[in-house]
Design a protein around this motif. Structure first.
Motif, short mmCIF file in Angstrom:
data_model
loop_
_atom_site.label_atom_id
_atom_site.label_comp_id
_atom_site.label_asym_id
_atom_site.label_seq_id
_atom_site.Cartn_x
_atom_site.Cartn_y
_atom_site.Cartn_z
N MET A 71 5.34 -1.79 -71.17
CA MET A 71 5.86 -0.53 -70.86
C MET A 71 5.17 0.34 -72.32
SD MET A 71 9.82 0.47 -70.70
CE MET A 71 10.02 0.04 -69.03
N VAL A 72 5.06 -0.11 -73.24
CA VAL A 72 4.44 0.50 -74.28
C VAL A 72 3.04 0.88 -74.36
CG1 VAL A 72 4.14 0.52 -77.05
CG2 VAL A 72 6.38 -0.24 -75.91
N PHE A 73 2.29 0.05 -73.85
CA PHE A 73 0.77 0.24 -74.13
C PHE A 73 0.30 0.40 -72.57
CE2 PHE A 73 2.29 -2.49 -77.62
CZ PHE A 73 1.45 -1.60 -78.67
N PHE A 74 0.86 -0.44 -71.58
CA PHE A 74 0.14 -0.24 -70.07
C PHE A 74 1.19 0.00 -69.30
CE2 PHE A 74 -1.59 -3.78 -72.53
CZ PHE A 74 -2.95 -3.21 -72.70
N PRO A 75 1.86 1.46 -69.13
CA PRO A 75 2.92 1.72 -68.33
C PRO A 75 2.61 1.79 -66.88
CG PRO A 75 2.25 3.66 -69.76
CD PRO A 75 1.49 2.38 -70.00
N THR A 76 1.54 1.96 -66.62
CA THR A 76 1.01 2.21 -65.25
C THR A 76 1.01 0.75 -64.54
OG1 THR A 76 -0.38 3.94 -65.62
CG2 THR A 76 -0.81 2.77 -63.61
N ALA A 77 0.65 -0.43 -65.44
CA ALA A 77 0.56 -1.88 -64.75
C ALA A 77 1.91 -2.00 -64.73
CB ALA A 77 -0.21 -2.48 -65.79
N LEU A 78 3.00 -1.78 -65.38
CA LEU A 78 4.17 -2.22 -65.28
C LEU A 78 4.82 -1.68 -64.10
CD1 LEU A 78 6.71 -3.54 -66.41
CD2 LEU A 78 7.31 -1.69 -67.63
N GLY A 79 4.76 -0.35 -63.73
CA GLY A 79 5.10 0.21 -62.65
C GLY A 79 4.65 -0.50 -61.37
N GLN A 80 3.41 -0.95 -61.40
CA GLN A 80 2.87 -1.61 -60.24
C GLN A 80 2.91 -3.01 -59.84
OE1 GLN A 80 -1.47 0.09 -60.06
NE2 GLN A 80 -0.68 1.94 -59.61
N TYR A 81 2.81 -3.62 -61.15
CA TYR A 81 2.96 -5.23 -61.47
C TYR A 81 3.73 -5.82 -62.30
CZ TYR A 81 -1.55 -3.77 -59.66
OH TYR A 81 -2.66 -3.14 -58.64
N SER A 82 5.28 -5.26 -62.25
CA SER A 82 6.15 -5.57 -63.36
C SER A 82 6.53 -7.31 -63.17
CB SER A 82 7.64 -5.13 -63.04
OG SER A 82 7.94 -5.06 -61.69
N PHE A 83 6.38 -7.70 -62.00
CA PHE A 83 6.81 -9.17 -61.61
C PHE A 83 5.27 -10.11 -62.14
CE2 PHE A 83 5.94 -12.67 -58.71
CZ PHE A 83 6.77 -13.71 -59.25
N ILE A 84 4.23 -9.63 -62.24
CA ILE A 84 3.14 -10.19 -62.90
C ILE A 84 3.25 -10.38 -64.15
CG2 ILE A 84 0.55 -10.13 -62.78
CD1 ILE A 84 0.50 -9.17 -59.93
N VAL A 85 3.60 -8.97 -64.67
CA VAL A 85 3.62 -8.99 -66.33
C VAL A 85 4.78 -9.98 -66.89
CG1 VAL A 85 4.26 -7.38 -68.17
CG2 VAL A 85 3.00 -6.51 -66.24
N ALA A 86 5.93 -9.99 -66.12
CA ALA A 86 6.91 -10.97 -66.38
C ALA A 86 6.58 -12.37 -66.34
CB ALA A 86 8.11 -10.80 -65.88
N VAL A 87 5.73 -12.76 -65.33
CA VAL A 87 5.04 -14.29 -65.12
C VAL A 87 4.46 -14.38 -66.10
CG1 VAL A 87 3.55 -15.54 -63.63
CG2 VAL A 87 5.57 -14.13 -62.64
N ILE A 88 3.56 -13.40 -66.71
CA ILE A 88 2.25 -13.85 -67.88
C ILE A 88 3.13 -14.07 -69.02
CG2 ILE A 88 0.69 -12.89 -69.38
CD1 ILE A 88 -0.27 -11.14 -66.66
N GLY A 89 4.22 -13.28 -69.40
CA GLY A 89 5.03 -13.56 -70.61
C GLY A 89 5.86 -14.82 -70.42
N ALA A 90 6.51 -15.25 -69.31
CA ALA A 90 6.94 -16.48 -69.15
C ALA A 90 5.97 -17.61 -69.39
CB ALA A 90 7.75 -16.33 -67.70
N VAL A 91 5.00 -17.70 -68.81
CA VAL A 91 4.02 -18.51 -69.10
C VAL A 91 3.54 -18.85 -70.48
CG1 VAL A 91 1.57 -19.37 -68.27
CG2 VAL A 91 3.09 -18.54 -66.50
N PHE A 92 3.23 -17.79 -70.86
CA PHE A 92 2.93 -17.81 -72.36
C PHE A 92 4.08 -18.23 -73.21
CE2 PHE A 92 2.92 -15.79 -76.78
CZ PHE A 92 1.74 -16.42 -77.17
N ALA A 93 5.44 -17.93 -72.87
CA ALA A 93 6.32 -18.70 -73.77
C ALA A 93 6.63 -20.06 -73.45
CB ALA A 93 7.61 -18.01 -73.54
N THR A 94 6.21 -20.61 -72.23
CA THR A 94 6.60 -21.84 -71.92
C THR A 94 5.30 -22.77 -72.47
OG1 THR A 94 7.23 -21.55 -69.62
CG2 THR A 94 6.47 -23.49 -69.89
N LEU A 95 4.39 -22.49 -72.55
CA LEU A 95 2.96 -23.11 -73.22
C LEU A 95 3.50 -23.05 -74.84
CD1 LEU A 95 0.10 -21.63 -71.46
CD2 LEU A 95 1.15 -23.79 -70.79
#
Length: 619
Positions: A71-95
């Motif tokens: 939302m801060v650095f890539f607001p356009t990406a969040l609007g179009q791919y919010s689910f993918i962004v959340a998945v990336i963060g979840a995978v990173f935290a899991t690893l």
């Protein structure tokens, strides 16, 4: 005719509200609660860990962190791919959690690692929200979890994904039944363990990411619902996951209803309500799990070749004087010569702020020395044990319920909250011998409970988001001479008493039996040392908010310099605590001047990784 038109218009508005807001809210509550519960059930089987869920493993925090960064650095990406962004963060935290928790995946250790990762992500997220207030406006409520829906778009997005993931999870039930018998036995029965793990992790991450992208980070539902189903007596993963979905929906909708009942005219984060219930639930599960675990190493660490105070103290004092001189002189953009220190801004704001920062850091460090010495626990600290959070909750209760009382009364509320936290810690931990990792996990549960109370009171008292974040993060911003007088009085009264007990703590370090044989009244020493430690921490919180980790960092650094004896340890810890918080406050004040980062966030960004380091060393 006019009356008829008015009635029709009102009826239409009510219908719009029900169909456009309330029904979507109910629907998303059912979907999100069920998704979190199913994810929790899968994670508990996958890790063989009764404490596992998307919140305790840091998956929700990682997903929310990614959303805020986007939302801060890539607001356009969040609007179009919010689910993918959340998945990336979840995978990173899991690893991150799996890599730091160790190969054995000890249940309590894994849960504690996940909670620390959550603290780390929350600290970074909080800093971003303060730095980019305009870009992240509205995230305070959503970040704490809210079911507010303005239309059906969230439901339309989440329902098909959750439905597919739920069906896949139920179809994988037999494979999970076999996997739950143990990896070796499952392999001998012909199961592809790697394939089951991959599918299970994928399903749990997808379900968690969906909920975060739609309703924010809601915790503890995935912890409670599967356990409720197991307590009912339901066995087999197909039934377990199906019933968990229903119970998760019931829990989340109920929490939302209770939140709206408490404050009908304002939106209280539903995540705060689930934390009020889930925090105690996690304490119970941690206590029950710890009874089957081996007791850990009680070593506090430290050097066997201590540096003499004759040489060390002058060096630290020189560093303190240098840090204060720079803090007095530099505001992040311009230098102020000594001759101008008597100007109104420097004299009335900057000088008392710097002095308060040092005193508060010293108080928190001494509190850490007392708590670690009494409990003989390297992870003992007011922030880790939940004392800081509950102190903040107590102070906020006084502030909200009794707004007319002077600020000087706030320490009383903070101390009451701290005492409650300490009592909870004792009641849940003393039978297990105050195991370091268990104690930290229960403390973090208490902290989540206190933070939930603070969030509810922040909303109820209508504090602005920025002010709320500053309070939750801990800051010395706008502190003046009156605050300095209060801090100085508390420091002068409490620190000599703490120093008096250093000799007793040296004896107590050899164990209760040896201490008693040397004539020490163990109960008296432990009780008074804890009281002083709690009062020091609560006093600091009542003045500057919920600053943590100083009581963890300063004593550990001091032990590496002066060793185990508590008098030199307390003196050096006190100076280092003041120095550390002064440096954190200066960094937060100048690094992005004229904006500020609360010193509590700066310390947390250092303290959380250091806590992970300590966790790795404890067996």
């Amino acid at each position: 005719m006019q009356q008829l038109f008015t009635e029709v218009w009102i009826e239409g508005r009510v219908q719009d509200i029900v169909l456009g807001m309330r029904l979507p809210r109910l629907a998303i509550g059912i979907i999100a609660g069920g998704a979190l519960a199913v994810a929790g059930g899968i994670l508990q089987t996958l890790t063989h860990n009764p404490l596992a869920s998307a919140s305790t493993l840091g998956i929700n925090a990682g997903a929310f962190f990614a959303v805020v960064v986007s939302m801060v650095f890539f607001p356009t990406a969040l609007g179009q791919y919010s689910f993918i962004v959340a998945v990336i963060g979840a995978v990173f935290a899991t690893l991150l959690v799996l890599s730091l928790a160790g190969r054995e995946l000890n249940p309590v250790r894994v849960a504690l690692t996940g909670m620390i990762i959550s603290l780390l992500f929350s600290s970074i997220t909080g800093a971003l929200q303060l730095l980019y207030e305009n870009e992240t406006s509205g995230l305070f409520l959503w970040g704490s979890g809210t079911l507010v829906q303005l239309n059906w778009s969230g439901v339309k997005f989440a329902f098909p994904l959750v439905f597919i993931a739920l069906v896949t999870s139920i179809m994988s039930g037999k494979a999970l039944d076999t996997f739950s018998l143990g990896e070796e036995l499952a392999t001998s029965l012909g199961q592809s363990v790697v394939k089951v793990k991959l599918i299970a992790w994928t399903l749990s991450i997808i379900l968690s990411a969906i909920t975060v992208s739609v309703v924010g980070a809601i915790g503890f539902i995935g912890l409670m619902a599967p356990h409720i189903v197991r307590l009912i007596g339901i066995k087999g993963h197909r039934k377990l996951l199906s019933h968990s979905f229903l119970w998760g929906s019931v829990l989340l909708i109920s929490a939302d209803v209770i939140a709206r009942f408490i404050q009908p005219t304002q939106e209280i984060p539903v995540g705060a309500m689930t934390a009020l219930i889930g925090g105690p639930w996690l304490m119970y599960l941690a206590y029950r799990t710890a009874k089957t675990q081996k007791r850990g190493d009680r070593s506090l660490g430290g050097t066997k070749k201590p540096i003499s105070l004759r040489w060390l103290v002058p060096v630290i004092i020189s560093l303190i004087i240098g840090a204060m001189y720079i803090s007095f002189s530099y505001n992040g953009t311009t230098w102020t010569p000594v001759s101008q220190w008597t100007s109104m801004i420097i004299w009335n704001f900057r000088i008392p702020r710097v002095l308060i920062t040092f005193i508060i850091g010293a108080m928190l460090a001494i509190s850490g020395v007392l708590l670690q010495g009494v409990l003989r626990n390297p992870l003992a600290d007011s922030s880790i044990l939940g004392i800081t959070s509950m102190s903040g909750a107590g102070a906020m209760i006084f502030l909200v319920i009794l707004p007319s009382i002077p600020v000087t009364w706030m320490p009383i509320g903070a101390m009451l909250g701290a005492i409650i936290a300490m009592l909870i810690i004792f009641l849940t931990s003393w039978k297990t011998g105050f195991q370091p990792i268990l104690l930290a996990l229960i403390g973090i549960s208490v902290s989540a409970f206190g933070s939930a109370i603070i969030q509810i009171l922040v909303v109820k008292s209508r504090l602005v988001v920025a002010a709320a974040l500053v309070w939750l993060s801990g800051s010395t911003y706008a502190k003046g001479w009156n605050d300095l007088y209060l801090a100085s009085i508390l420091f002068i009264l409490l620190v000599p008493v703490a120093i008096y007990f250093t000799r007793h703590l040296n004896t107590l370090a050899f164990g209760d039996e040896i201490a008693t044989s040397h004539g020490l009244n163990v109960s008296h020493t432990r009780a008074w040392s804890l009281i002083i430690g709690v009062v020091l921490s609560a006093s600091a919180v009542s003045i500057v908010g919920t600053i943590g980790f100083i009581g963890l960092l300063a004593p550990h650094i001091a032990r590496r310099l002066v060793g185990y004896f508590h008098f030199p340890l307390m003196i050096v810890s006190m100076m280092l605590g003041g120095l550390l918080l002064s440096l954190a406050d200066f960094i937060g004040r100048v690094i992005i001047a004229p904006k500020e980062i609360p010193s509590g966030l700066v310390v947390a960004l250092i303290g959380a990784p250091y806590l992970l380091y300590l966790l790795r060393k404890i067996k």
